[in-house]
Design a protein around this motif. Sequence first.
Motif, PDB file in Angstrom:
ATOM      1  N   ASP A 120      40.918 -76.706 -18.708  1.00 40.81           N
ATOM      2  CA  ASP A 120      39.692 -76.765 -19.508  1.00 40.81           C
ATOM      3  C   ASP A 120      39.145 -75.371 -19.806  1.00 40.81           C
ATOM      4  O   ASP A 120      38.123 -75.224 -20.470  1.00 40.81           O
ATOM      5  CB  ASP A 120      38.613 -77.650 -18.868  1.00 40.81           C
ATOM      6  N   GLU A 144      40.407 -81.106 -25.133  1.00 43.39           N
ATOM      7  CA  GLU A 144      39.678 -81.043 -26.402  1.00 43.39           C
ATOM      8  C   GLU A 144      38.415 -80.192 -26.295  1.00 43.39           C
ATOM      9  O   GLU A 144      38.038 -79.497 -27.239  1.00 43.39           O
ATOM     10  CB  GLU A 144      39.319 -82.455 -26.865  1.00 43.39           C
ATOM     11  N   SER A 145      37.775 -80.223 -25.139  1.00 41.61           N
ATOM     12  CA  SER A 145      36.544 -79.453 -24.952  1.00 41.61           C
ATOM     13  C   SER A 145      36.799 -78.090 -24.312  1.00 41.61           C
ATOM     14  O   SER A 145      35.859 -77.399 -23.915  1.00 41.61           O
ATOM     15  CB  SER A 145      35.554 -80.241 -24.077  1.00 41.61           C
ATOM     16  N   SER A 203      35.805 -71.697 -28.922  1.00 39.64           N
ATOM     17  CA  SER A 203      35.925 -73.135 -28.706  1.00 39.64           C
ATOM     18  C   SER A 203      36.387 -73.782 -29.994  1.00 39.64           C
ATOM     19  O   SER A 203      36.322 -73.186 -31.065  1.00 39.64           O
ATOM     20  CB  SER A 203      34.591 -73.742 -28.230  1.00 39.64           C
TER      21      SER A 203
END
Length: 204
Positions: A120, A144-145, A203
């Motif tokens: 992550d 995804e994050s 991000s």
Amino acid sequence: MSILNYCAKLNEQNEMFPSVFDYAQEHKVPIIDADSLNVLKHQLRLMNRKRILEIGTAIGYSGLHMLSVADDIHLTTIEKDKTLHDIAVENFKTHGALSRVNAICMDAKEIDPDALGHFDMLFIDASKANNQFFFEKFEPLLDESGIIIVDNILARGLVIEDEITNKNLNKMVKKVDAFNQFVATSEFHASFLPVGDGLLIISR
């Protein structure tokens, strides 16, 4: 005192790993600047990151600091220099963090990313000329994050210099700038922060 130095002073924290810090200073091992480290750790706390991939272990200084944020953080870290890798492993062991570390001694350019798992957060702090290569190779491993943090995006201020006589240095700086421009014009969300030697937070 400049505004940047004023903020850097405010960002200073008591050193948690003085022996590791002192070794880096004595042996001229590059480590993350204090104010950049403060931002890095703040991001970990804010976003509750738990599985970190670090490109560029060196002696484990930044890794130890990231692991210190929470007891359930796990770190996979890659370093191609065997001497630095061995020192880092010893530092992780000395400070009781080795059980949460997968320390890999290998050139990150050659490693099979599919063997690493998912993360992550990606922290890139290795060969600056390879920022884009490492970004493109390891970004797909993020959830995804997931976020990417890149250190030294200002190349000690050289990114704004027009004339650099050393050819190898000039080549490196151009690659650092090219990566910065790539991120700035990409579909990724990015913040370029003038702390330390420049910190980039990305991000999706």
